[in-house]
Design a protein around this motif. Structure first.
Motif, PDB file in Angstrom:
ATOM      1  N   ILE A  93     -35.334 -58.635   5.660  1.00  0.00           N
ATOM      2  CA  ILE A  93     -33.912 -58.455   5.952  1.00  0.00           C
ATOM      3  C   ILE A  93     -33.776 -57.528   7.159  1.00  0.00           C
ATOM      4  O   ILE A  93     -34.088 -56.344   7.074  1.00  0.00           O
ATOM      5  CB  ILE A  93     -33.166 -57.844   4.742  1.00  0.00           C
ATOM      6  N   ASN A  94     -33.329 -58.069   8.281  1.00  0.00           N
ATOM      7  CA  ASN A  94     -33.110 -57.256   9.481  1.00  0.00           C
ATOM      8  C   ASN A  94     -34.328 -56.375   9.751  1.00  0.00           C
ATOM      9  O   ASN A  94     -34.215 -55.158   9.920  1.00  0.00           O
ATOM     10  CB  ASN A  94     -31.854 -56.401   9.301  1.00  0.00           C
ATOM     11  N   VAL A  95     -35.493 -56.985   9.804  1.00  0.00           N
ATOM     12  CA  VAL A  95     -36.768 -56.266   9.760  1.00  0.00           C
ATOM     13  C   VAL A  95     -36.921 -55.267  10.898  1.00  0.00           C
ATOM     14  O   VAL A  95     -37.356 -54.132  10.677  1.00  0.00           O
ATOM     15  CB  VAL A  95     -37.942 -57.260   9.759  1.00  0.00           C
ATOM     16  N   SER A  96     -36.563 -55.653  12.114  1.00  0.00           N
ATOM     17  CA  SER A  96     -36.753 -54.752  13.255  1.00  0.00           C
ATOM     18  C   SER A  96     -35.959 -53.469  13.088  1.00  0.00           C
ATOM     19  O   SER A  96     -36.489 -52.359  13.255  1.00  0.00           O
ATOM     20  CB  SER A  96     -36.338 -55.465  14.548  1.00  0.00           C
ATOM     21  N   GLU A  97     -34.682 -53.601  12.731  1.00  0.00           N
ATOM     22  CA  GLU A  97     -33.842 -52.422  12.523  1.00  0.00           C
ATOM     23  C   GLU A  97     -34.323 -51.611  11.331  1.00  0.00           C
ATOM     24  O   GLU A  97     -34.407 -50.381  11.388  1.00  0.00           O
ATOM     25  CB  GLU A  97     -32.385 -52.835  12.311  1.00  0.00           C
ATOM     26  N   ALA A  98     -34.654 -52.306  10.227  1.00  0.00           N
ATOM     27  CA  ALA A  98     -35.095 -51.615   9.016  1.00  0.00           C
ATOM     28  C   ALA A  98     -36.399 -50.866   9.253  1.00  0.00           C
ATOM     29  O   ALA A  98     -36.592 -49.748   8.753  1.00  0.00           O
ATOM     30  CB  ALA A  98     -35.258 -52.607   7.867  1.00  0.00           C
ATOM     31  N   HIS A  99     -37.316 -51.464  10.011  1.00  0.00           N
ATOM     32  CA  HIS A  99     -38.586 -50.812  10.324  1.00  0.00           C
ATOM     33  C   HIS A  99     -38.339 -49.525  11.097  1.00  0.00           C
ATOM     34  O   HIS A  99     -38.949 -48.480  10.813  1.00  0.00           O
ATOM     35  CB  HIS A  99     -39.460 -51.760  11.139  1.00  0.00           C
ATOM     36  N   GLU A 100     -37.419 -49.571  12.077  1.00  0.00           N
ATOM     37  CA  GLU A 100     -37.100 -48.385  12.867  1.00  0.00           C
ATOM     38  C   GLU A 100     -36.461 -47.302  12.002  1.00  0.00           C
ATOM     39  O   GLU A 100     -36.791 -46.118  12.116  1.00  0.00           O
ATOM     40  CB  GLU A 100     -36.159 -48.765  14.011  1.00  0.00           C
ATOM     41  N   VAL A 101     -35.542 -47.704  11.117  1.00  0.00           N
ATOM     42  CA  VAL A 101     -34.904 -46.752  10.207  1.00  0.00           C
ATOM     43  C   VAL A 101     -35.943 -46.089   9.314  1.00  0.00           C
ATOM     44  O   VAL A 101     -35.941 -44.865   9.124  1.00  0.00           O
ATOM     45  CB  VAL A 101     -33.841 -47.458   9.340  1.00  0.00           C
ATOM     46  N   LEU A 102     -36.857 -46.892   8.761  1.00  0.00           N
ATOM     47  CA  LEU A 102     -37.881 -46.364   7.854  1.00  0.00           C
ATOM     48  C   LEU A 102     -38.788 -45.379   8.571  1.00  0.00           C
ATOM     49  O   LEU A 102     -39.096 -44.296   8.045  1.00  0.00           O
ATOM     50  CB  LEU A 102     -38.704 -47.514   7.274  1.00  0.00           C
ATOM     51  N   GLU A 103     -39.211 -45.717   9.763  1.00  0.00           N
ATOM     52  CA  GLU A 103     -40.109 -44.838  10.510  1.00  0.00           C
ATOM     53  C   GLU A 103     -39.430 -43.519  10.864  1.00  0.00           C
ATOM     54  O   GLU A 103     -40.020 -42.436  10.688  1.00  0.00           O
ATOM     55  CB  GLU A 103     -40.567 -45.552  11.779  1.00  0.00           C
ATOM     56  N   GLU A 104     -38.195 -43.588  11.339  1.00  0.00           N
ATOM     57  CA  GLU A 104     -37.494 -42.375  11.737  1.00  0.00           C
ATOM     58  C   GLU A 104     -37.143 -41.505  10.532  1.00  0.00           C
ATOM     59  O   GLU A 104     -37.265 -40.280  10.585  1.00  0.00           O
ATOM     60  CB  GLU A 104     -36.232 -42.740  12.524  1.00  0.00           C
ATOM     61  N   ALA A 105     -36.686 -42.126   9.446  1.00  0.00           N
ATOM     62  CA  ALA A 105     -36.324 -41.368   8.247  1.00  0.00           C
ATOM     63  C   ALA A 105     -37.541 -40.673   7.651  1.00  0.00           C
ATOM     64  O   ALA A 105     -37.459 -39.529   7.184  1.00  0.00           O
ATOM     65  CB  ALA A 105     -35.677 -42.293   7.215  1.00  0.00           C
ATOM     66  N   THR A 106     -38.682 -41.342   7.651  1.00  0.00           N
ATOM     67  CA  THR A 106     -39.916 -40.745   7.129  1.00  0.00           C
ATOM     68  C   THR A 106     -40.338 -39.549   7.973  1.00  0.00           C
ATOM     69  O   THR A 106     -40.703 -38.490   7.441  1.00  0.00           O
ATOM     70  CB  THR A 106     -41.043 -41.793   7.104  1.00  0.00           C
ATOM     71  N   GLY A 107     -40.261 -39.688   9.289  1.00  0.00           N
ATOM     72  CA  GLY A 107     -40.603 -38.576  10.175  1.00  0.00           C
ATOM     73  C   GLY A 107     -39.681 -37.388   9.979  1.00  0.00           C
ATOM     74  O   GLY A 107     -40.129 -36.228  10.003  1.00  0.00           O
ATOM     75  N   GLU A 108     -38.400 -37.667   9.790  1.00  0.00           N
ATOM     76  CA  GLU A 108     -37.449 -36.576   9.569  1.00  0.00           C
ATOM     77  C   GLU A 108     -37.721 -35.879   8.244  1.00  0.00           C
ATOM     78  O   GLU A 108     -37.668 -34.644   8.157  1.00  0.00           O
ATOM     79  CB  GLU A 108     -36.025 -37.116   9.587  1.00  0.00           C
ATOM     80  N   PHE A 109     -38.005 -36.626   7.193  1.00  0.00           N
ATOM     81  CA  PHE A 109     -38.299 -36.015   5.895  1.00  0.00           C
ATOM     82  C   PHE A 109     -39.516 -35.099   6.019  1.00  0.00           C
ATOM     83  O   PHE A 109     -39.502 -33.957   5.537  1.00  0.00           O
ATOM     84  CB  PHE A 109     -38.545 -37.099   4.843  1.00  0.00           C
ATOM     85  N   ASP A 110     -40.567 -35.598   6.661  1.00  0.00           N
ATOM     86  CA  ASP A 110     -41.771 -34.793   6.865  1.00  0.00           C
ATOM     87  C   ASP A 110     -41.430 -33.478   7.567  1.00  0.00           C
ATOM     88  O   ASP A 110     -41.890 -32.398   7.167  1.00  0.00           O
ATOM     89  CB  ASP A 110     -42.787 -35.563   7.721  1.00  0.00           C
ATOM     90  N   ARG A 111     -40.631 -33.573   8.625  1.00  0.00           N
ATOM     91  CA  ARG A 111     -40.328 -32.397   9.426  1.00  0.00           C
ATOM     92  C   ARG A 111     -39.421 -31.424   8.687  1.00  0.00           C
ATOM     93  O   ARG A 111     -39.642 -30.206   8.719  1.00  0.00           O
ATOM     94  CB  ARG A 111     -39.664 -32.824  10.736  1.00  0.00           C
ATOM     95  N   TYR A 112     -38.407 -31.921   8.001  1.00  0.00           N
ATOM     96  CA  TYR A 112     -37.433 -31.045   7.351  1.00  0.00           C
ATOM     97  C   TYR A 112     -38.038 -30.264   6.196  1.00  0.00           C
ATOM     98  O   TYR A 112     -37.724 -29.088   5.991  1.00  0.00           O
ATOM     99  CB  TYR A 112     -36.243 -31.862   6.845  1.00  0.00           C
ATOM    100  N   ILE A 113     -38.904 -30.904   5.430  1.00  0.00           N
ATOM    101  CA  ILE A 113     -39.468 -30.218   4.268  1.00  0.00           C
ATOM    102  C   ILE A 113     -40.393 -29.091   4.718  1.00  0.00           C
ATOM    103  O   ILE A 113     -40.431 -28.014   4.091  1.00  0.00           O
ATOM    104  CB  ILE A 113     -40.189 -31.227   3.331  1.00  0.00           C
ATOM    105  N   VAL A 114     -41.120 -29.292   5.819  1.00  0.00           N
ATOM    106  CA  VAL A 114     -41.964 -28.227   6.367  1.00  0.00           C
ATOM    107  C   VAL A 114     -41.106 -27.123   6.973  1.00  0.00           C
ATOM    108  O   VAL A 114     -41.391 -25.932   6.810  1.00  0.00           O
ATOM    109  CB  VAL A 114     -42.943 -28.796   7.410  1.00  0.00           C
ATOM    110  N   ALA A 115     -40.031 -27.514   7.658  1.00  0.00           N
ATOM    111  CA  ALA A 115     -39.146 -26.529   8.281  1.00  0.00           C
ATOM    112  C   ALA A 115     -38.527 -25.608   7.240  1.00  0.00           C
ATOM    113  O   ALA A 115     -38.441 -24.390   7.454  1.00  0.00           O
ATOM    114  CB  ALA A 115     -38.047 -27.234   9.068  1.00  0.00           C
ATOM    115  N   LEU A 116     -38.102 -26.163   6.113  1.00  0.00           N
ATOM    116  CA  LEU A 116     -37.490 -25.340   5.070  1.00  0.00           C
ATOM    117  C   LEU A 116     -38.494 -24.380   4.450  1.00  0.00           C
ATOM    118  O   LEU A 116     -38.128 -23.300   3.984  1.00  0.00           O
ATOM    119  CB  LEU A 116     -36.876 -26.224   3.995  1.00  0.00           C
ATOM    120  N   ARG A 117     -39.755 -24.737   4.465  1.00  0.00           N
ATOM    121  CA  ARG A 117     -40.798 -23.861   3.909  1.00  0.00           C
ATOM    122  C   ARG A 117     -41.292 -22.843   4.939  1.00  0.00           C
ATOM    123  O   ARG A 117     -41.395 -21.650   4.642  1.00  0.00           O
ATOM    124  CB  ARG A 117     -41.983 -24.707   3.433  1.00  0.00           C
ATOM    125  N   ASP A 118     -41.604 -23.307   6.152  1.00  0.00           N
ATOM    126  CA  ASP A 118     -42.299 -22.478   7.129  1.00  0.00           C
ATOM    127  C   ASP A 118     -41.416 -21.977   8.259  1.00  0.00           C
ATOM    128  O   ASP A 118     -41.836 -21.123   9.033  1.00  0.00           O
ATOM    129  CB  ASP A 118     -43.462 -23.265   7.744  1.00  0.00           C
TER     130      ASP A 118
END
Length: 321
Positions: free
Chosen positions: A80-105
């Motif tokens: 379903i709308n694979v190109s857009e969904a792939h971009e959303v998934l990649e960016e959201a995952t990167g943001e989650f990784d960054r935010y959780i470390v930022a809140l800790r460190d």
């Protein structure tokens, strides 16, 4: 790039707080020179830069991201709308990784000025990080192999637990860092409801309980009922923000800009609702309609971010005035 249910489970940017203490009593007995010097010293000493609001914002964003990665992974593996969904998934995952470390460190670029010191919040972060890592490999697998439906189902199976843990973290961070000088209780209610709408857009798109799960047939019956409830909450909340809800102490949109934001959201929602209702009623959608739902919910998410920013800006200015 693509970047709330008023239920407890299922919400400002960087600011400088300047506190100026009156020294009139001192001025009555001191020389004018002393008074001037004291005022200068007091103002300098009490100009305090805070990252409290930024911590609260990041914690709230983590909640939305839990739903966004689930929605996007389902869309990718369902073609379903694979190109857009792939971009959303990649960016959201990167943001989650960054935010959780930022809140800790800490992260100066995100205006998280120093590492977290609260033992309770550090435990929250560790519990969340453990659950996040349990699905991170599955997300990576979906990004590499768009046909890995098993990985998408694993993300689905962990999704509610991830949402629960981000909600606990957000609550504890708000409890520790919420600033009573930033906004009134009434303004805070508007900001919270507007923020919770963010998560509803992704809940309606994600596999755990909503559209994607319905059309893939994964836990479809329970998902259909959850979709119905989420749609109702989303619509009632938008209308309450637009027109007010006196019984809940909620006033109508306080500015023309906020009212215009809500009108845009409501117009797009009227289109999304038609396709969603087809799913709730047991009907079928074609591939173009499924892609339209995913795309429009990402647009709704972006406009809700604008709305949330406008509410925060209004609340801070209103309180300061």
């Amino acid at each position: 790039m693509y970047f709330f249910s008023m239920q407890p489970l299922k919400a400002s940017y960087s600011f400088v707080i300047c506190l100026f203490f009156a020294i009139a009593a001192m001025a009555q007995t001191a020389t004018a020179q002393t008074a001037t010097s004291s005022t200068s010293t007091t103002n300098m000493n009490y100009e305090i830069e805070s990252d409290a609001a930024d911590r609260i914002v990041l914690a709230s964003k983590l909640r939305t991201l839990t739903q966004q990665v689930a929605a996007a992974s389902c869309a990718v593996t369902s073609d379903i709308n694979v190109s857009e969904a792939h971009e959303v998934l990649e960016e959201a995952t990167g943001e989650f990784d960054r935010y959780i470390v930022a809140l800790r460190d800490g992260d100066q670029t995100l205006h998280i000025l120093e590492p977290e010191k609260s033992g309770r919040i550090l435990r929250d972060i560790e519990h969340l990080r453990t659950e996040w890592m349990a699905i991170h490999r599955a997300i990576d697998s979906v990004l590499v192999n768009e046909d890995d439906v098993d990985a998408s189902h694993l993300i689905d199976d962990h999704n509610l637990k991830l949402l629960e843990l981000t909600t606990i973290l957000q609550s504890d961070i708000s409890g520790r860092y919420a600033n009573p000088y930033e906004m009134t209780a009434a303004d805070a209610m508007m900001v919270d409801i507007a923020g919770r709408q963010l998560i509803q857009t992704q809940k309606m798109a994600k596999p755990t309980s909503d559209s994607c799960e319905v059309w893939t047939g994964y836990n479809a019956e329970a998902a259909r009922e959850d979709l119905r409830a989420t749609m109702q909450t989303f619509e009632v909340s938008l209308n309450a923000l637009r027109d007010g809800m006196p019984s809940a102490g909620l006033q109508p949109a306080p500015t023309e800009k906020i009212r215009d934001d809500l009108d845009i959201l409501l117009r797009r929602w009227s289109v999304i609702r038609v396709n969603q209702q087809t799913l709730v009623d047991g009907g079928e959608l074609d591939e173009a309609q499924k892609a339209e739902i995913f795309h429009d919910l990402q647009l709704e998410l972006e406009d809700l971010r604008t709305l949330l920013y406008d509410y925060r800006e209004y609340a801070e200015r209103n309180h300061a005035g």
